[in-house]
Design an enzyme around this catalytic site. Structure first.
Site, PDB file in Angstrom:
ATOM      1  N   ASP A 133       0.814  -1.213   0.000  1.00 52.12           N
ATOM      2  CA  ASP A 133       0.000   0.000   0.000  1.00 52.12           C
ATOM      3  C   ASP A 133       0.848   1.265   0.000  1.00 52.12           C
ATOM      4  O   ASP A 133       2.010   1.269   0.414  1.00 52.12           O
ATOM      5  CB  ASP A 133      -0.953   0.019   1.206  1.00 52.12           C
ATOM      6  CG  ASP A 133      -0.223  -0.147   2.540  1.00 52.12           C
ATOM      7  OD1 ASP A 133       0.749  -0.924   2.600  1.00 52.12           O
ATOM      8  OD2 ASP A 133      -0.631   0.497   3.527  1.00 52.12           O
ATOM      9  N   GLU A 186      -0.316  -1.923   5.326  1.00 54.50           N
ATOM     10  CA  GLU A 186       0.704  -1.784   6.370  1.00 54.50           C
ATOM     11  C   GLU A 186       0.632  -0.430   7.050  1.00 54.50           C
ATOM     12  O   GLU A 186       0.917  -0.313   8.240  1.00 54.50           O
ATOM     13  CB  GLU A 186       2.100  -1.989   5.765  1.00 54.50           C
ATOM     14  CG  GLU A 186       3.219  -2.142   6.799  1.00 54.50           C
ATOM     15  CD  GLU A 186       3.713  -0.826   7.392  1.00 54.50           C
ATOM     16  OE1 GLU A 186       4.080  -0.811   8.584  1.00 54.50           O
ATOM     17  OE2 GLU A 186       3.721   0.182   6.673  1.00 54.50           O
TER      18      GLU A 186
END
Length: 406
Positions: free
Chosen positions: A89, A146
């Protein structure tokens, strides 16, 4: 000859193999960089990863609660299972690098996750090509969320650690950071801090700014709370077991400038290194905030939530990892970090379940001064994708050596 030396004498030259696929890895990284996505739902990123893995001898599953990808490579020889992780991400940052492949969609891979993902794809390709020599299995963990969403925890709950049919004996991850290009760095024990979030609402009674005696003004109390929190940290915690608390939000709303507000909202990020510090924070932060509010005759809502635990490298696995990588890349390329980093990382959830090692790969472009560049999460941070071959080779080398060791 040590066990590590014996393993390395029979290990493939993954660095040479990686050099051959580097142009393809760079192309994938730049495609990911130009199109970042946020949080747990990364459909375009997932599609790019699946396409990059197509044709490899992998058992692939995707997540149900997130757009994760789990790929299992089963070696031709018996042996244990290891796990390699890459997070996928981006961040809600408007990119300002000026790169010709820069993102323009309001998000940015400002923490190197585009390289992390690509490096694990590269390791999957390298190890798949050497499947006949591989002992055991490798789980490739492509993780969304994350950046504050706990994607690793979600993937663990969905079974990533059991994807090969048995728990990994070790887990490894590499994270990009500014610094001299191509240097790998790690340390045994705690390598990154745990993280928590503090939220405070100081409640008073509003009024006219010219008549504060008729109000219960929450603003001075909020200001005192900000300062008291800093004093609490510096006077409670050992400097060798550090805690960092930064108040990052303070809001009274958008009322008129001559109005005393009803309430003030504060938020802070808190970083810590040990379970003992976390326990002290959970007890002490509400006490400080509530005590100051009470002294001013105000009420307060306060909550503290621990989000990520500290990232702790297993000492034995880290010694093995360092020896393996020094054997493959040379003594000077693999360094020991002198102290933990106060940033946090949700690979900590994996290392809470499986012994392993988290490493930094320094990747400042050679035309930039490593000592003067901006750090991760900056809209101007840059990482040189020339390191992708080394990243893929490092992950493949450690995985191959660890499964060969048994």
């Amino acid at each position: 000859m040590t066990t590590t030396e014996a393993v390395l004498t029979t290990a493939p030259d993954f660095a040479a193999d990686a050099a051959e696929i580097l142009p393809e890895l760079v192309a994938l990284r730049r495609a990911l960089h130009a199109d970042p996505e946020l949080g747990l739902d990364l459909p375009r990123t997932q599609a790019k990863v699946l396409e990059a893995l197509e044709g490899l001898p992998l058992e692939i599953t995707t997540g149900t609660r997130t757009t994760s990808v789990v790929a299992v490579l089963r070696g031709a020889l018996p042996g244990p299972t290891v796990l390699l992780r890459g997070d996928m991400d981006g961040l809600p940052v408007d990119e300002a690098t000026g790169l010709d492949y820069a993102s323009t969609n309001g998000a940015m891979h400002a923490c190197g996750h585009d390289l992390h993902t690509t490096g694990v794809v590269g390791a999957a390709r390298l190890l798949s090509a050497r499947r006949e020599q591989l002992a055991g299995s490798v789980i490739f963990m492509f993780q969304p969320g994350e950046e504050g969403h706990g994607g690793a925890k979600v993937m663990i709950e969905e079974g990533v650690l059991d994807a090969a049919g048995e728990r990994p004996v070790a887990a490894y991850g590499i994270h990009m950071a500014p610094g001299p290009r191509g240097v790998l760095a790690t340390r045994p024990g705690t390598i990154m801090a745990g993280a928590g979030m503090l939220h405070v609402t100081v409640k008073g009674r509003g009024g006219h700014g010219s008549q504060p005696q008729h109000a219960l003004d929450p603003v001075p109390a909020a200001a005192e709370i900000v300062l008291a929190l800093q004093t609490f940290v510096t006077r409670t915690f050992d400097a060798f077991d550090p805690v960092v608390l930064s108040v990052t939000r303070m809001s009274t709303g958008d009322g008129a400038i001559n109005v005393i507000p009803e309430q003030v909202e504060l938020a802070a990020t808190v970083r810590y290194m040990s379970a003992a510090s976390l326990e002290a924070l959970e007890a002490g932060l509400p006490r400080v905030v509530e005590g100051l509010a009470s002294a001013h005759g105000l009420s307060v809502d306060v909550s503290f939530e621990a989000t990520y635990p500290a990232t702790v490298n297993d000492a034995e696995e880290t010694a093995f990892t360092v020896a393996t990588l020094r054997g493959a890349f040379g003594e000077q390329r693999v360094q020991n970090l002198p102290a933990p980093v106060m940033g946090s990382e949700d690979f900590s959830f994996v290392l809470n379940e499986v012994p392993g090692t988290f490493l930094a790969l320094l990747a400042t472009p050679p035309e930039m001064d490593p000592g003067a560049v901006e750090f991760n999460h900056s809209p101007r941070v840059q990482f040189d994708d020339a390191v992708l071959g080394d990243q893929a080779a490092a992950l493949a080398t450690v995985a191959f050596a660890r499964t060969a060791r048994g």
